[in-house]
Design a protein around this motif. Structure first.
Motif, PDB file in Angstrom:
ATOM      1  N   MET B   1      -8.530   0.460   0.910  1.00 13.73           N
ATOM      2  CA  MET B   1      -9.618  -0.319   0.538  1.00 13.73           C
ATOM      3  C   MET B   1      -9.740  -0.597  -1.237  1.00 13.73           C
ATOM      4  O   MET B   1      -8.914  -0.400  -1.711  1.00 13.73           O
ATOM      5  CB  MET B   1     -11.006   0.364   0.794  1.00 13.73           C
ATOM      6  N   SER B  16       5.997  -1.129  -5.528  1.00 13.26           N
ATOM      7  CA  SER B  16       6.347  -1.784  -4.218  1.00 13.26           C
ATOM      8  C   SER B  16       7.545  -1.088  -3.657  1.00 13.26           C
ATOM      9  O   SER B  16       8.505  -0.635  -4.501  1.00 13.26           O
ATOM     10  CB  SER B  16       6.702  -3.210  -4.408  1.00 13.26           C
ATOM     11  N   SER B  17       7.554  -0.966  -2.464  1.00 13.44           N
ATOM     12  CA  SER B  17       8.631   0.162  -1.834  1.00 13.44           C
ATOM     13  C   SER B  17       9.301  -0.325  -0.605  1.00 13.44           C
ATOM     14  O   SER B  17       8.223  -0.927   0.373  1.00 13.44           O
ATOM     15  CB  SER B  17       8.062   1.494  -1.786  1.00 13.44           C
ATOM     16  N   THR B  18      10.401  -0.062   0.082  1.00 12.94           N
ATOM     17  CA  THR B  18      10.721   0.206   1.127  1.00 12.94           C
ATOM     18  C   THR B  18      10.962   1.490   1.739  1.00 12.94           C
ATOM     19  O   THR B  18      11.696   2.356   1.122  1.00 12.94           O
ATOM     20  CB  THR B  18      12.002  -0.764   1.425  1.00 12.94           C
ATOM     21  N   GLU B  46      -5.243   1.143  -4.589  1.00 17.56           N
ATOM     22  CA  GLU B  46      -5.389   0.192  -3.349  1.00 17.56           C
ATOM     23  C   GLU B  46      -4.056   0.073  -2.773  1.00 17.56           C
ATOM     24  O   GLU B  46      -2.847   0.272  -3.326  1.00 17.56           O
ATOM     25  CB  GLU B  46      -5.738  -1.222  -3.754  1.00 17.56           C
ATOM     26  N   SER B  47      -3.817   0.083  -1.537  1.00 21.79           N
ATOM     27  CA  SER B  47      -2.682   0.253  -0.930  1.00 21.79           C
ATOM     28  C   SER B  47      -2.274  -0.441   0.546  1.00 21.79           C
ATOM     29  O   SER B  47      -3.358  -0.413   1.351  1.00 21.79           O
ATOM     30  CB  SER B  47      -2.480   1.946  -0.693  1.00 21.79           C
ATOM     31  N   ALA B  48      -1.187  -0.926   0.698  1.00 19.83           N
ATOM     32  CA  ALA B  48      -0.983  -1.714   2.116  1.00 19.83           C
ATOM     33  C   ALA B  48       0.626  -1.513   2.541  1.00 19.83           C
ATOM     34  O   ALA B  48       1.387  -1.647   1.553  1.00 19.83           O
ATOM     35  CB  ALA B  48      -1.334  -3.068   2.085  1.00 19.83           C
ATOM     36  N   ARG B  49       0.679  -1.175   3.714  1.00 19.84           N
ATOM     37  CA  ARG B  49       2.096  -1.212   4.258  1.00 19.84           C
ATOM     38  C   ARG B  49       2.191  -1.936   5.459  1.00 19.84           C
ATOM     39  O   ARG B  49       1.493  -1.703   6.308  1.00 19.84           O
ATOM     40  CB  ARG B  49       2.582   0.303   4.330  1.00 19.84           C
ATOM     41  N   SER B  50       3.370  -2.775   5.637  1.00 19.54           N
ATOM     42  CA  SER B  50       3.356  -3.592   6.907  1.00 19.54           C
ATOM     43  C   SER B  50       4.104  -2.888   7.670  1.00 19.54           C
ATOM     44  O   SER B  50       4.891  -1.974   7.312  1.00 19.54           O
ATOM     45  CB  SER B  50       4.041  -4.879   6.488  1.00 19.54           C
ATOM     46  N   PHE B  54       7.620  -2.464   4.505  1.00 21.88           N
ATOM     47  CA  PHE B  54       7.447  -2.933   2.870  1.00 21.88           C
ATOM     48  C   PHE B  54       5.973  -2.513   2.618  1.00 21.88           C
ATOM     49  O   PHE B  54       5.074  -2.900   3.488  1.00 21.88           O
ATOM     50  CB  PHE B  54       7.875  -4.220   2.811  1.00 21.88           C
ATOM     51  N   GLY B  55       5.745  -1.946   1.595  1.00 22.52           N
ATOM     52  CA  GLY B  55       4.443  -1.656   0.940  1.00 22.52           C
ATOM     53  C   GLY B  55       4.148  -1.936  -0.397  1.00 22.52           C
ATOM     54  O   GLY B  55       5.096  -1.869  -1.274  1.00 22.52           O
ATOM     55  N   ILE B  56       2.879  -1.937  -0.851  1.00 20.37           N
ATOM     56  CA  ILE B  56       2.422  -2.111  -2.175  1.00 20.37           C
ATOM     57  C   ILE B  56       1.227  -0.911  -2.253  1.00 20.37           C
ATOM     58  O   ILE B  56       0.452  -1.253  -1.774  1.00 20.37           O
ATOM     59  CB  ILE B  56       1.927  -3.631  -2.380  1.00 20.37           C
ATOM     60  N   THR B  57       1.313  -0.432  -3.484  1.00 17.69           N
ATOM     61  CA  THR B  57       0.266   0.428  -3.596  1.00 17.69           C
ATOM     62  C   THR B  57       0.227   0.034  -5.137  1.00 17.69           C
ATOM     63  O   THR B  57       0.993   0.102  -6.006  1.00 17.69           O
ATOM     64  CB  THR B  57       0.701   1.853  -3.534  1.00 17.69           C
ATOM     65  N   TYR B  88      12.087   6.658  -0.235  1.00 20.04           N
ATOM     66  CA  TYR B  88      12.244   5.345  -0.417  1.00 20.04           C
ATOM     67  C   TYR B  88      13.817   4.645  -0.180  1.00 20.04           C
ATOM     68  O   TYR B  88      14.778   5.315  -0.833  1.00 20.04           O
ATOM     69  CB  TYR B  88      11.696   4.925  -1.590  1.00 20.04           C
TER      70      TYR B  88
END
Lengths: 106, 106
Positions: B1, B16-18, B46-50, B54-57, B88
């Motif tokens: 959040m 950013s990572s895979t 803040e963090s989101a991973r599809s 692929f994710g961005i924290t 990763y």
């Protein structure tokens, strides 16, 4: 996927958001990604949204001014308006200067 | 959040990572999130991973030095090593200074 940004410094616009209504959202996102690529100073974009609806999109620009110019593009202004009234429950925008970067060692 | 960051300037570390292998990854992520909160200068994350991996924290810090100090914490160094060798496929780290921020109007 990863943005192939040049050596720092450059600008990162960190946009975090929660989705309220995603009807028409994928189309709008694709169109805005296409349009942003045509702007002067565009360097790349990275985006992830979790299943729970929290997403982060980072767009990279040559300068803060290039990011400001993109914010003012007519079709993008309309998209921002739809974002406020329809798509996003909430969002944060953070404009930052990237000072240092590195990748996973080969 | 959303992270409740103070007025700029402050530091953002965009990671950013895979993902290559997520066995043990959720546990490691939770532990690192807990541990980072205990560090001096921590402001939020803040963090989101599809679904595609692929994710961005983005972690937020009072200063670049606070972010560097967190990078050097022993248990975090071990996690970084596991990240390189196991979790990763690829990643990018960008250390940035947030100059300006705003939220959705109430």
């Amino acid at each position: 996927m990863f943005a192939n940004t040049p050596s720092p410094p450059y600008t990162a616009v960190i946009f975090s958001s929660t989705i309220a209504d995603d009807e028409g959202y994928p189309e709008m996102s694709v169109r805005m990604a296409e349009l942003s690529q045509q702007q002067d100073g565009y360097l790349g974009i990275e985006s992830a949204r979790s299943a729970e609806g929290f997403g982060i999109t980072v767009s990279y620009w040559r300068s803060h001014q290039d990011a400001v110019n993109w914010k003012k593009v007519g079709e993008h202004l309309l998209a921002q308006k739809r974002g406020k009234t329809k798509f996003y429950n909430d969002y944060r925008v953070r404009v930052a200067t990237v000072d240092r970067d590195y990748a996973k060692p080969a």
